[in-house]
Design an enzyme around this catalytic site. Structure first.
Site, short mmCIF file in Angstrom:
data_model
loop_
_atom_site.label_atom_id
_atom_site.label_comp_id
_atom_site.label_asym_id
_atom_site.label_seq_id
_atom_site.Cartn_x
_atom_site.Cartn_y
_atom_site.Cartn_z
N THR A 166 0.82 -1.21 0.00
CA THR A 166 0.00 0.00 0.00
C THR A 166 0.85 1.26 0.00
O THR A 166 1.92 1.29 0.61
CB THR A 166 -0.83 -0.04 1.30
OG1 THR A 166 -1.62 -1.22 1.28
CG2 THR A 166 -1.71 1.17 1.47
N ARG A 202 -13.63 -7.94 -0.50
CA ARG A 202 -12.92 -7.69 0.76
C ARG A 202 -12.35 -6.27 0.76
O ARG A 202 -11.72 -5.82 -0.17
CB ARG A 202 -11.78 -8.70 0.92
CG ARG A 202 -10.88 -8.46 2.15
CD ARG A 202 -9.68 -7.63 1.83
NE ARG A 202 -8.72 -7.53 2.94
CZ ARG A 202 -7.71 -6.65 2.97
NH1 ARG A 202 -7.53 -5.81 1.98
NH2 ARG A 202 -6.88 -6.62 3.99
N GLY A 229 -9.96 -3.54 2.95
CA GLY A 229 -8.97 -3.47 4.02
C GLY A 229 -9.06 -2.17 4.80
O GLY A 229 -10.08 -1.49 4.79
N ASP A 230 -7.95 -1.85 5.46
CA ASP A 230 -7.91 -0.64 6.29
C ASP A 230 -7.78 0.65 5.50
O ASP A 230 -8.21 1.71 5.94
CB ASP A 230 -6.71 -0.74 7.24
CG ASP A 230 -5.39 -0.82 6.47
OD1 ASP A 230 -5.28 -1.70 5.58
OD2 ASP A 230 -4.47 -0.02 6.72
N GLY A 239 0.39 -2.15 5.48
CA GLY A 239 0.55 -3.43 6.15
C GLY A 239 -0.73 -4.22 6.08
O GLY A 239 -1.65 -3.87 5.34
N GLY A 251 -4.23 -5.34 6.55
CA GLY A 251 -5.34 -4.47 6.91
C GLY A 251 -6.19 -4.93 8.07
O GLY A 251 -6.66 -4.10 8.86
N1 GLY Z 1 -3.26 -2.27 3.97
C1 GLY Z 1 -3.85 -2.73 2.81
C2 GLY Z 1 -4.86 -3.76 2.98
O1 GLY Z 1 -4.76 -4.62 3.86
O2 GLY Z 1 -5.81 -3.77 2.23
#
Ligand code: GLY
Length: 256
Positions: A164, A192, A194-195, A216, A218
């Protein structure tokens, strides 16, 4: 990060830094600076953002991005988009031109197209390196399941290859901003998220605390709302360097 990919990462980050700095140097806003910096990294196949991202289980690129303005707390996010070369541009349009904060999938792409951002084919975002990586990963997964090991853990060299992207900036007005963009994780299930594109998880900016971008895995980052957690440490008077380190310690201790 594999040794042979280090130079490309340093070059990519340096190019992004230069692009962001050009904006700030001519008196531009932190918001514009983080957008331009992230666009450079989305366009660079080295990173897990834009073209060259990890592929999901179906072999498609599915992207998430968020941008946030520390002066106003306005934010724009997109999730699970498949036809945008630069999701951060769409996120910026949402921030600037929509009463909403977050759009996903077709709705996000429709909003982007209606606001002058051209759509691309998903194949335009897929590169052979990632097709091969997914093929290898899925083959290992199948072999591992055949051995009766359902809890297959991917080996480092398959997943820790690129990641990322994000940028934070402080402009001449004293305003700060942050942006984060990602292709997510290798072999993720379609849909899905992520963060990265969630406010306070992968990205946060508030002039009264800090601008934060995380990278990292997520799922653990989301559980801790880690970007906001870190900004809160800074608002409480701690140094950014200390707070970043503490965030890593918290992540390790709380969710391993
Ligand atoms: N940090 C990116 C993800 O896990 O989607």
């Amino acid at each position: 990060m594999p040794d042979e990919m280090v130079d490309a990462h340093i070059r990519g980050v340096s190019n992004a830094l230069a692009a962001g700095w050009r904006v700030l140097d001519r008196g531009g806003s932190a918001l514009d600076a983080v957008e331009e910096a992230v666009v450079i990294m989305e366009d660079d196949e080295t990173f897990d953002a834009g073209r060259g991202s990890f592929l999901n289980r179906d072999g498609r690129v599915q992207l998430d991005a968020l941008i946030m303005d520390g002066a106003t707390l306005r934010a724009g996010g997109v999730g699970c988009v498949e036809h945008l070369r630069n999701p951060v541009r769409a996120a910026r349009k949402i921030l600037s031109e929509s009463p909403h904060v977050y759009f996903v999938a077709e709705g996000a792409e429709k909003f982007a197209a209606e606001h002058g951002i051209p759509l691309c084919k998903n194949e335009d975002l897929v590169i052979p390196r990632e097709v091969e990586r997914l093929r290898e990963y899925q083959a290992s997964l199948a072999a591992s399941k055949q051995d009766g090991n359902d809890l297959f853990a991917p080996s480092n060299d398959m997943t820790i290859s690129h990641d990322t992207v994000g940028a934070v900036a402080l402009d001449h007005n004293g305003d700060i901003a942050a942006a984060t963009s990602t292709g997510g994780t290798l072999n993720k299930a379609p849909g899905r998220l992520g963060d990265s594109s969630l406010i306070g998880c992968g990205c946060y900016a508030d002039n009264e605390s800090a601008a934060v971008s995380t990278t990292g895995w997520g799922e653990p980052i989301m559980k801790l709302v880690l970007a906001k957690w870190t900004a809160d440490r800074i608002a409480a008077g701690n140094l950014p360097e200390w707070s970043a380190q503490e965030a890593m310690n918290y992540l390790k201790q709380r969710v391993r």
